[in-house]
Write an enzyme that holds these catalytic residues in place. Structure first.
Site, mmCIF file in Angstrom:
data_model
loop_
_atom_site.group_PDB
_atom_site.id
_atom_site.type_symbol
_atom_site.label_atom_id
_atom_site.label_comp_id
_atom_site.label_asym_id
_atom_site.label_seq_id
_atom_site.Cartn_x
_atom_site.Cartn_y
_atom_site.Cartn_z
ATOM 1 N N ARG A 51 54.699 51.660 57.129
ATOM 2 C CA ARG A 51 53.274 51.991 57.351
ATOM 3 C C ARG A 51 52.678 50.953 56.260
ATOM 4 O O ARG A 51 53.187 50.489 55.115
ATOM 5 C CB ARG A 51 53.120 53.340 57.598
ATOM 6 C CG ARG A 51 53.710 54.163 56.268
ATOM 7 C CD ARG A 51 52.793 55.221 55.956
ATOM 8 N NE ARG A 51 51.487 54.746 55.220
ATOM 9 C CZ ARG A 51 51.578 54.205 53.817
ATOM 10 N NH1 ARG A 51 52.547 54.000 53.207
ATOM 11 N NH2 ARG A 51 50.612 53.777 53.508
ATOM 12 N N GLY A 52 51.152 51.168 56.273
ATOM 13 C CA GLY A 52 50.558 50.295 55.368
ATOM 14 C C GLY A 52 50.437 48.903 55.954
ATOM 15 O O GLY A 52 51.338 48.023 56.292
ATOM 16 N N ALA A 53 49.303 48.276 55.918
ATOM 17 C CA ALA A 53 49.063 47.157 56.643
ATOM 18 C C ALA A 53 49.800 45.755 56.106
ATOM 19 O O ALA A 53 50.323 45.263 56.940
ATOM 20 C CB ALA A 53 47.510 46.637 56.602
ATOM 21 N N ARG A 88 50.833 48.917 66.638
ATOM 22 C CA ARG A 88 49.470 49.637 65.902
ATOM 23 C C ARG A 88 48.512 48.693 65.910
ATOM 24 O O ARG A 88 48.259 47.230 65.851
ATOM 25 C CB ARG A 88 49.859 49.812 64.792
ATOM 26 C CG ARG A 88 51.124 51.290 64.500
ATOM 27 C CD ARG A 88 51.139 51.564 63.077
ATOM 28 N NE ARG A 88 49.675 52.585 62.728
ATOM 29 C CZ ARG A 88 49.672 52.879 61.627
ATOM 30 N NH1 ARG A 88 50.607 52.751 60.699
ATOM 31 N NH2 ARG A 88 48.578 53.910 61.653
ATOM 32 N N GLN A 198 49.497 60.602 53.378
ATOM 33 C CA GLN A 198 50.059 59.571 52.611
ATOM 34 C C GLN A 198 49.719 59.658 51.066
ATOM 35 O O GLN A 198 50.388 58.814 50.430
ATOM 36 C CB GLN A 198 49.325 58.285 53.025
ATOM 37 C CG GLN A 198 49.790 57.848 54.422
ATOM 38 C CD GLN A 198 48.953 58.362 55.518
ATOM 39 O OE1 GLN A 198 48.273 59.365 55.434
ATOM 40 N NE2 GLN A 198 48.986 57.570 56.294
ATOM 41 N N ASP A 238 42.742 48.063 55.944
ATOM 42 C CA ASP A 238 43.544 47.683 56.800
ATOM 43 C C ASP A 238 43.042 46.222 57.628
ATOM 44 O O ASP A 238 43.524 45.655 58.359
ATOM 45 C CB ASP A 238 43.616 48.589 57.940
ATOM 46 C CG ASP A 238 44.782 49.830 57.552
ATOM 47 O OD1 ASP A 238 44.049 50.451 56.582
ATOM 48 O OD2 ASP A 238 45.939 49.912 57.822
ATOM 49 N N ASN A 248 39.572 51.073 56.546
ATOM 50 C CA ASN A 248 40.914 51.868 55.974
ATOM 51 C C ASN A 248 41.082 53.236 56.344
ATOM 52 O O ASN A 248 40.374 53.608 57.423
ATOM 53 C CB ASN A 248 40.502 51.769 54.153
ATOM 54 C CG ASN A 248 41.731 52.156 53.531
ATOM 55 O OD1 ASN A 248 42.750 51.656 53.740
ATOM 56 N ND2 ASN A 248 41.444 53.025 52.656
ATOM 57 N N LYS A 249 42.032 53.867 55.746
ATOM 58 C CA LYS A 249 42.403 55.392 56.263
ATOM 59 C C LYS A 249 41.156 56.291 56.501
ATOM 60 O O LYS A 249 40.141 56.095 55.833
ATOM 61 C CB LYS A 249 43.423 55.755 55.373
ATOM 62 C CG LYS A 249 43.821 57.133 55.460
ATOM 63 C CD LYS A 249 44.623 57.174 56.995
ATOM 64 C CE LYS A 249 45.753 56.261 57.486
ATOM 65 N NZ LYS A 249 45.984 56.251 58.729
HETATM 66 O O1 MRU Z 1 48.339 54.604 58.846
HETATM 67 P P1 MRU Z 1 48.731 54.023 57.611
HETATM 68 O O2 MRU Z 1 49.434 54.793 56.708
HETATM 69 O O3 MRU Z 1 49.655 52.547 57.968
HETATM 70 O O4 MRU Z 1 47.494 53.619 56.935
HETATM 71 C C1 MRU Z 1 47.628 52.804 55.590
HETATM 72 C C2 MRU Z 1 46.228 52.534 54.865
HETATM 73 O O5 MRU Z 1 45.324 52.964 55.433
HETATM 74 C C3 MRU Z 1 46.380 51.899 53.643
HETATM 75 O O6 MRU Z 1 45.101 52.577 52.930
HETATM 76 C C4 MRU Z 1 46.036 50.324 53.935
HETATM 77 O O7 MRU Z 1 46.867 49.885 55.016
HETATM 78 C C5 MRU Z 1 46.022 49.549 52.901
HETATM 79 S S1 MRU Z 1 47.598 49.409 52.478
HETATM 80 C C6 MRU Z 1 48.048 48.104 51.198
#
Ligand code: MRU
Length: 359
Positions: A51-53, A88, A198, A238, A248-249
């Site tokens: 996970r994470g962009a 996603r 997270q 993201d 973002n999240k």
């Molecule tokens: O749903 P996730 O855990 O994939 O979401 C991740 C985030 O929102 C992070 O803050 C974002 O991707 C930046 S990661 C370098």
């Protein structure tokens, strides 16, 4: 980054397989997985084993390489791109990486595609690390300025934008790691980040690196800002629009509102592939992923016998909504820390920094 003295990336090639750290088992268990085909990669992204962009993008690129190893025809390439691209919706890095793979592979004959795909996926992964180190160097100057004025720098971060969310180093955490490594006293307030928590990943990786950190409830940030306990907020993203809106999240927007009210600088740390130059209005143009209500209604815990359990926390029959991301309008963002440097969160700011013509 190192785990128990061993250096890891979050995704890597192992012969004809792709290795990942299963993030659904962290922070309780550190467990690696070997993925052999595009379906396993698609599952890993959907289920958030990765996970994470930036990490989603790099893993999908390796997924294309796995697909090319079994079917390198044009149809095989298109079907891998469709499968992986649909895993996603919100992080732009996913379609960025897949489009880059497709462009590269369309330019070579099918017989050469598997080798070219592995090579390109590796480039994407290595580039991600370089982007993050550059973000770290630019962000470090901000932290150093604060430390010179007042000593320990208190940073608040939301979600996990550390090395686990990227191939290595992280985005929002990159300046923090570099500051800590260069002797700047830094402490991080870590939002738990319900419902997927997270923040536990952030606390886990910061602690492994020796960076002082304190886990807080998502609702605590505003209070800490009001009482001068936060010098700056740094989050990942993201997707960032060409006008500086930051997706973002979920919950990031509320932190930005509180930061604005309290006069606390609010930064997004973003590698260049996270900027979507094609969109201009984050609120209306970004698809926000809606995830399963179960993520909200249940919780994973470690029981006294050290076994991971998964239990309900809401009454049977409770209905729940689970939008996974939100958009912070550019007006609430102090600046965007990128691999190119730091830009005001605006159309002009981003275009100037990246030397692009304003459309
Ligand atoms: O749903 P996730 O855990 O994939 O979401 C991740 C985030 O929102 C992070 O803050 C974002 O991707 C930046 S990661 C370098």
């Amino acid at each position: 980054m190192k785990v128990a003295g061993v250096a890891y990336r979050s995704v890597w090639r192992e012969a004809d397989r792709v290795a990942i750290i299963d993030q659904t088992r962290l922070p309780f268990e550190f467990h690696t997985l070997r993925l052999s085909n595009q379906d396993e990669i698609a599952h890993a992204i959907r289920s958030m084993q990765v996970r994470g962009a930036p990490l989603i993008g790099a893993t999908a690129a390796y997924g294309v390489a796995l697909a090319m190893s079994t079917n390198a025809s044009d149809a095989g390439l298109q079907s891998a791109a469709k499968l992986l691209g649909g895993t996603r919706p919100t992080a732009v890095n996913l379609c960025w990486a897949i489009e880059r793979m497709v462009r590269r592979l369309q330019a070579v004959a099918p017989a050469a595609r598997a080798a070219a795909a592995w090579e390109e996926a590796e480039h994407i992964a290595e580039e991600d690390i370089a982007f993050n180190l550059a973000i770290g160097r630019h962000g470090l100057a901000l932290l150093r300025n604060i430390a010179d004025r007042k000593g320990t720098v208190n940073v608040l971060t939301h979600c996990n934008a550390g090395w686990l969310a990227t191939v290595d180093v992280g985005t929002a955490l990159a300046p923090i790691y570099l500051a800590h490594d260069s002797g700047i006293p830094v402490h991080v307030w870590v939002d738990e980040t319900r419902p997927r928590n997270q923040g536990m990943l952030t606390a886990w990786e910061l602690s492994r690196h020796g960076v002082p950190n304190t886990l807080i409830a998502d609702n605590a940030g505003g209070h800490l800002m009001q009482h001068g306990e936060v010098d700056l907020v740094i989050v990942g993203a993201d997707r960032v629009t060409a006008t500086g809106d930051v997706c973002n999240k979920i919950g990031t927007y509320l932190k930005a509102l509180a930061a604005k009210d309290c006069g606390v600088p609010f930064y997004a740390a973003v590698p260049s592939p996270t900027i979507d130059w094609n969109i201009h209005d984050g609120l209306h143009e970004i698809a926000i992923e809606e995830r399963s209500a179960d993520e909200l209604l249940t919780m994973r815990t470690l029981d006294p016998a050290n076994l991971i359990t998964h239990g309900r926390i809401a009454p049977e029959g409770t209905s729940a909504a689970n939008p996974a991301f939100d958009v912070t309008p550019a007006r609430l963002v102090t600046a965007i820390i990128t691999d190119h440097g730091i830009a005001p969160a605006s159309r002009e700011g981003l275009h100037d920094l990246f030397r692009r013509k304003v459309a």
